[in-house]
Design a protein around this motif. Structure first.
Motif, PDB file in Angstrom:
ATOM      1  N   ILE A  39      33.532  40.902  49.957  1.00 19.82           N
ATOM      2  CA  ILE A  39      34.619  40.828  48.983  1.00 19.82           C
ATOM      3  C   ILE A  39      35.148  39.399  48.975  1.00 19.82           C
ATOM      4  O   ILE A  39      35.411  38.816  50.032  1.00 19.82           O
ATOM      5  CB  ILE A  39      35.766  41.787  49.346  1.00 19.82           C
ATOM      6  N   ILE A  79      32.846  41.410  44.124  1.00 22.62           N
ATOM      7  CA  ILE A  79      32.329  42.356  45.103  1.00 22.62           C
ATOM      8  C   ILE A  79      30.812  42.225  45.091  1.00 22.62           C
ATOM      9  O   ILE A  79      30.172  42.496  44.079  1.00 22.62           O
ATOM     10  CB  ILE A  79      32.763  43.795  44.775  1.00 22.62           C
ATOM     11  N   TYR A 128      34.049  43.865  39.313  1.00 19.90           N
ATOM     12  CA  TYR A 128      33.872  45.313  39.319  1.00 19.90           C
ATOM     13  C   TYR A 128      33.337  45.813  37.975  1.00 19.90           C
ATOM     14  O   TYR A 128      32.461  46.681  37.924  1.00 19.90           O
ATOM     15  CB  TYR A 128      35.201  46.003  39.634  1.00 19.90           C
ATOM     16  N   THR A 145      28.100  50.865  44.798  1.00 25.84           N
ATOM     17  CA  THR A 145      28.360  49.544  45.365  1.00 25.84           C
ATOM     18  C   THR A 145      29.650  49.509  46.164  1.00 25.84           C
ATOM     19  O   THR A 145      29.710  48.935  47.254  1.00 25.84           O
ATOM     20  CB  THR A 145      28.436  48.485  44.240  1.00 25.84           C
ATOM     21  N   VAL A 146      30.688  50.123  45.613  1.00 22.17           N
ATOM     22  CA  VAL A 146      31.993  50.090  46.273  1.00 22.17           C
ATOM     23  C   VAL A 146      32.634  51.473  46.207  1.00 22.17           C
ATOM     24  O   VAL A 146      32.650  52.121  45.166  1.00 22.17           O
ATOM     25  CB  VAL A 146      32.918  49.014  45.641  1.00 22.17           C
ATOM     26  N   VAL A 190      30.339  48.492  50.295  1.00 26.64           N
ATOM     27  CA  VAL A 190      31.703  47.962  50.354  1.00 26.64           C
ATOM     28  C   VAL A 190      32.677  49.120  50.255  1.00 26.64           C
ATOM     29  O   VAL A 190      32.552  49.971  49.368  1.00 26.64           O
ATOM     30  CB  VAL A 190      31.960  46.953  49.208  1.00 26.64           C
TER      31      VAL A 190
END
Length: 314
Positions: A2, A60, A65, A74-75, A148
């Motif tokens: 991040i 990220i 995003y 991914t997150v 993440v």
């Protein structure tokens, strides 16, 4: 990974986040700390595209995003534990999320097991305790097996066993090479959980360093010493120019020195010591030293109105 780069967020004349830059690296639990109103939640919302920054950027794994084709892969994030529709069961909620993101039902059962909700998977989320809702939120964050993870106050509502579990769980995720950013006001818990820290106050970066570095930087430079010759030792240390006071158990707390010097002084004067301990600072000590001027509310005694026995309450 991040990256926050010059992140600023204004609401009219109020600046919630100001030129904030920091990184959270893979393989570590990074604690995101600050007094109430420091801008932590706003920053996390900007990371997820829920709030648009006035200026600056958040990346990220190198992308905004909004640029992620499959964000949940991914997150993963837990920002609000009680957002789930109360009439949906834990399993149906996760299956709905999975279907929208091309994830199999097998993965739903896996994450329910990971967070300990398998036995209540068919129950409606509206009947969950806050702790169970936190676990469901964590399961949702894990659904896409992301690299993440963002957690905002993940131990809220958890009992001691649950707090221990989430600590080990987050550390395990980081050990797998994932990036884990966690915001919490329980400073004693963060001291045991996070290897790295990002500390902000009034929307500005105050520090980014390891937990150990921050705590050691707040060392009080005090030595606790117990001896049957208290009066003699007190006279000697005062003669050396050190401050000294009595503690509640009859020992002496010597200020502005280290154990080695007190030990040498005692040996030179044939004074028997029963205890000689360097007093170390805590994460709470370091946090209060760093953010004392950045809290929103102050008590009449000059301290933060938000302090609790475990840290700073939201």
């Amino acid at each position: 990974m991040i990256e926050a780069i010059g992140l600023t967020k204004r609401y009219g004349s109020k600046v919630a986040v100001q030129d904030l830059s920091f990184t959270a690296e893979p393989g570590h639990v990074t604690g995101f700390l600050g007094p109430n109103g420091a801008g932590k939640s706003t920053t996390m919302r900007m990371m997820l595209g829920l709030d648009a920054p006035t200026s600056g950027d958040v990346r990220i794994d190198g992308k905004r995003y909004a640029e992620l084709k499959h964000p949940l892969h991914t997150v993963g994030a837990l920002l609000e534990a009680k957002w789930v529709h109360p009439n949906r069961s834990a399993r149906s909620h996760l299956r709905w999320m999975a279907r929208a993101n091309g994830i199999s039902n097998k993965r739903v059962d896996e994450v329910l097991g990971q967070v300990g909700l398998s036995e209540v998977a068919g129950k409606k989320a509206g009947g969950f305790s806050l702790g169970m809702s936190q676990r469901l939120g964590i399961a949702t964050a894990l659904l896409g097996d992301p690299q993440v993870l963002l957690f905002d106050e993940p131990v809220n509502g958890l009992d001691p066993e649950g707090i221990h579990w989430i600590r080990r769980f987050m550390q395990g995720l980081a050990a797998e090479g994932r990036t884990v950013l966690v915001s919490s006001h329980l400073l004693s818990e963060m001291a045991q959980t996070a290897e790295e820290l990002v500390v902000i106050g009034r929307g500005k970066l105050l520090a980014q360093c390891s937990t150990r570095e921050l705590v050691e930087g707040a060392g009080r430079g005090e030595v606790l010493v117990r001896t049957p010759d208290t009066a003699k030792l007190e006279e000697l240390v005062r003669g050396e120019g050190f401050g000294v006071r009595s503690d509640s158990d009859g020992g002496l707390v010597v200020e502005g020195t280290e154990t080695a010097r007190i030990g040498e002084l005692a040996a030179e004067n044939r004074i028997v010591l029963h205890e000689l301990t360097q007093q170390r600072g805590s994460l709470e000590d370091a946090f209060m030293q760093m953010t004392g001027d950045d809290v929103e509310y102050q008590t009449s005694l000059g301290g933060s109105a938000e302090l609790t026995g475990q840290g700073v309450a939201r």
